[in-house]
Design an enzyme around this catalytic site. Structure first.
Site, PDB file in Angstrom:
ATOM      1  N   THR A  93      -1.550   5.300   7.580  1.00  0.00           N
ATOM      2  CA  THR A  93      -1.122   6.590   6.755  1.00  0.00           C
ATOM      3  C   THR A  93      -1.342   6.205   5.467  1.00  0.00           C
ATOM      4  O   THR A  93      -1.126   5.477   4.840  1.00  0.00           O
ATOM      5  CB  THR A  93       1.067   6.033   6.932  1.00  0.00           C
ATOM      6  OG1 THR A  93       1.310   6.371   7.616  1.00  0.00           O
ATOM      7  CG2 THR A  93       1.378   7.698   6.010  1.00  0.00           C
ATOM      8  N   LYS A 168       0.983  14.395   8.502  1.00  0.00           N
ATOM      9  CA  LYS A 168       1.690  14.010   8.608  1.00  0.00           C
ATOM     10  C   LYS A 168       2.991  13.142   7.098  1.00  0.00           C
ATOM     11  O   LYS A 168       3.869  13.093   6.890  1.00  0.00           O
ATOM     12  CB  LYS A 168       1.174  11.897   8.796  1.00  0.00           C
ATOM     13  CG  LYS A 168       1.995  10.635   8.445  1.00  0.00           C
ATOM     14  CD  LYS A 168       2.715   9.996   9.308  1.00  0.00           C
ATOM     15  CE  LYS A 168       3.873   9.145   8.967  1.00  0.00           C
ATOM     16  NZ  LYS A 168       4.635   8.269  10.016  1.00  0.00           N
ATOM     17  N   LYS A 243       6.484   5.507  -0.111  1.00  0.00           N
ATOM     18  CA  LYS A 243       5.221   5.459  -0.016  1.00  0.00           C
ATOM     19  C   LYS A 243       4.914   6.731   0.091  1.00  0.00           C
ATOM     20  O   LYS A 243       4.049   7.983  -0.020  1.00  0.00           O
ATOM     21  CB  LYS A 243       4.681   4.500   0.903  1.00  0.00           C
ATOM     22  CG  LYS A 243       2.974   4.286   1.309  1.00  0.00           C
ATOM     23  CD  LYS A 243       2.642   3.873   2.218  1.00  0.00           C
ATOM     24  CE  LYS A 243       1.123   4.030   2.219  1.00  0.00           C
ATOM     25  NZ  LYS A 243       0.939   3.132   4.034  1.00  0.00           N
TER      26      LYS A 243
HETATM   27  P1  NAD Z   1       2.005  -4.763   7.773  1.00  0.00           P
HETATM   28  O1  NAD Z   1       2.619  -5.073   6.411  1.00  0.00           O
HETATM   29  O2  NAD Z   1       3.241  -4.831   8.980  1.00  0.00           O
HETATM   30  O3  NAD Z   1       1.006  -4.299   8.597  1.00  0.00           O
HETATM   31  C1  NAD Z   1      -0.757  -4.249   7.945  1.00  0.00           C
HETATM   32  C2  NAD Z   1      -1.620  -5.224   8.447  1.00  0.00           C
HETATM   33  O4  NAD Z   1      -3.010  -5.060   7.527  1.00  0.00           O
HETATM   34  C3  NAD Z   1      -0.891  -6.714   7.774  1.00  0.00           C
HETATM   35  O5  NAD Z   1      -0.835  -7.865   9.037  1.00  0.00           O
HETATM   36  C4  NAD Z   1      -2.469  -7.311   6.490  1.00  0.00           C
HETATM   37  O6  NAD Z   1      -1.926  -8.710   6.227  1.00  0.00           O
HETATM   38  C5  NAD Z   1      -2.737  -6.883   8.079  1.00  0.00           C
HETATM   39  N1  NAD Z   1      -4.565  -6.310   6.482  1.00  0.00           N
HETATM   40  C6  NAD Z   1      -4.468  -5.807   5.140  1.00  0.00           C
HETATM   41  N2  NAD Z   1      -5.504  -5.504   4.433  1.00  0.00           N
HETATM   42  C7  NAD Z   1      -6.723  -6.310   5.928  1.00  0.00           C
HETATM   43  C8  NAD Z   1      -7.579  -6.150   5.921  1.00  0.00           C
HETATM   44  N3  NAD Z   1      -9.040  -5.311   4.956  1.00  0.00           N
HETATM   45  N4  NAD Z   1      -8.117  -6.823   7.047  1.00  0.00           N
HETATM   46  C9  NAD Z   1      -7.576  -6.915   7.875  1.00  0.00           C
HETATM   47  N5  NAD Z   1      -5.865  -6.864   8.339  1.00  0.00           N
HETATM   48  C10 NAD Z   1      -6.011  -6.509   6.614  1.00  0.00           C
HETATM   49  O7  NAD Z   1       2.453  -2.599   8.122  1.00  0.00           O
HETATM   50  P2  NAD Z   1       3.051  -1.517   8.975  1.00  0.00           P
HETATM   51  O8  NAD Z   1       3.876  -1.539   8.974  1.00  0.00           O
HETATM   52  O9  NAD Z   1       2.229  -2.988  10.982  1.00  0.00           O
HETATM   53  O10 NAD Z   1       2.644  -0.062   8.724  1.00  0.00           O
HETATM   54  C11 NAD Z   1       0.688  -0.395   8.885  1.00  0.00           C
HETATM   55  C12 NAD Z   1       0.395   1.174   8.565  1.00  0.00           C
HETATM   56  O11 NAD Z   1       1.158   2.413   9.428  1.00  0.00           O
HETATM   57  C13 NAD Z   1       0.758   2.142   7.338  1.00  0.00           C
HETATM   58  O12 NAD Z   1      -0.473   2.589   6.334  1.00  0.00           O
HETATM   59  C14 NAD Z   1       2.280   2.083   7.269  1.00  0.00           C
HETATM   60  O13 NAD Z   1       2.393   3.278   5.913  1.00  0.00           O
HETATM   61  C15 NAD Z   1       2.225   2.628   9.470  1.00  0.00           C
HETATM   62  N6  NAD Z   1       3.181   3.585   8.919  1.00  0.00           N
HETATM   63  C16 NAD Z   1       4.044   2.754   9.653  1.00  0.00           C
HETATM   64  C17 NAD Z   1       5.847   2.853  10.672  1.00  0.00           C
HETATM   65  C18 NAD Z   1       6.572   1.866  10.158  1.00  0.00           C
HETATM   66  O14 NAD Z   1       7.558   1.872  10.826  1.00  0.00           O
HETATM   67  N7  NAD Z   1       6.439   0.446   9.986  1.00  0.00           N
HETATM   68  C19 NAD Z   1       5.523   4.076  10.662  1.00  0.00           C
HETATM   69  C20 NAD Z   1       4.607   4.553  10.800  1.00  0.00           C
HETATM   70  C21 NAD Z   1       3.270   4.802   9.962  1.00  0.00           C
END
Ligand code: NAD
Length: 294
Positions: A93, A168, A243
């Protein structure tokens, strides 16, 4: 397309990559965090030590990263590593401008690209019931659809580059505002001597009906599966809601749209999080409104 690189194996990315593996795709995953790579390996995903190793031989690359800056940086690296024609699917997102930058980088390399943010949270990611909102060309959407169908239940083509992120951001602005509206109603009902169940029974079948009430009720009892029944363990963390509301604020100011309730919701979540509740489920904002804590 059988070989997929999955970049970003966090709370969402890991279960999504695991579902691709279970569906028979050969998935190589990369995350900056070693713990995430180990967790992915335990789920049957081949853990790669570098981005380069993950994308070697991939027909498609899926990214699931925290913010726009990460998505743009990783796409900048990807276009140096993948051959022309690789399909790039970004499920993070992020703001519309970053999504369009990522599409631009992909287009310069003649790669098909889709912005495909999701709704459904970690539960939907595990159960492969996510909704994907997609932006990109018809050809890119058609190429991405079989992969997305493995991780989700509903796949919607919203328009050209960035349209998935736009959908979204608008959806989550509705959610942030409506969660506060539902919470305010419960708090007022408490002061007026109404039981939670009585208000729920009326509003869930009346004109106050909405998803924040009927599927994600912010008080314990009426909907036994919601985070309110388990100490507001997320679910969807308040920090992520803020966010998304900030993305809506930026988009509104860039486009000149009037969104006063979106602004008010962002302000309330900011206060809630400043009080130390960023890791709690976003529905816990009912406690701040009740005056019983942040
Ligand atoms: P998270 O922080 O658990 O996971 C993100 C991962 O990306 C981390 O493990 C981090 O180490 C990795 N990362 C960061 N930079 C990187 C890079 N350059 N190369 C490789 N890995 C890298 O976050 P999440 O909860 O999995 O959310 C991910 C996305 O999904 C976000 O944009 C969030 O807004 C969206 N989202 C989350 C939810 C939710 O309920 N958690 C729901 C819908 C959307």
């Amino acid at each position: 397309m059988r070989n997929i690189a999955f970049i970003g194996l966090g709370n969402m990315g890991l279960p999504m990559a695991a579902n691709l593996t279970r569906a028979g795709y050969a998935v190589k995953g990369f995350d900056l965090a070693e713990a995430s790579r180990r967790a992915a390996a335990a789920e049957g995903v081949t853990a790669a030590a570098t981005l380069e190793a993950a994308v070697a031989g991939a027909d498609a690359v899926v990214t699931m990263l925290p913010k726009g800056e990460h998505v743009v940086a990783v796409h900048g690296d990807l276009v140096k590593l993948v051959p022309e024609g690789t399909l790039l699917i970004d499920c993070s997102t992020v703001d519309v401008a970053s999504a369009r930058k990522a599409h631009g980088l992909a287009a310069a390399l003649r790669c098909l690209s889709v912005d495909a943010p999701v709704s459904g949270g970690t539960g939907g990611a595990k159960a492969a019931t996510l909704t994907f909102m997609c932006g990109g060309s018809q050809a890119a959407f058609a190429a991405a659809t079989p992969i997305l169908e493995t991780m989700g239940r509903k796949i919607v083509h919203c328009g050209g580059a960035g349209a998935g992120q736009a959908a979204k951001i608008c959806n989550n602005m509705i959610l942030g505002i409506s969660m506060i509206a539902v919470s305010e109603a419960f708090v007022l009902g408490e002061r007026l001597g109404l039981s939670h169940q009585a208000l729920f029974d009326v509003a869930s079948t009346s004109s106050g009906q909405c998803w924040a009430l009927t599927s994600y009720c912010p008080v314990p009892g009426p909907v036994p599966t919601t985070p309110a029944n388990s100490g507001y363990r997320p679910g969807f963390a308040a920090a992520l809601m803020l966010k998304d509301l900030k993305l809506a604020r930026e988009a509104a100011s860039a486009s000149g749209a009037m969104t006063p309730l979106g602004a008010a919701a962002a302000g309330l979540y900011e206060t809630f999080i400043t009080g130390g509740s960023g890791d709690r489920d976003f529905s816990a904002i009912v406690e701040m409104l009740r005056g019983g804590g942040t």
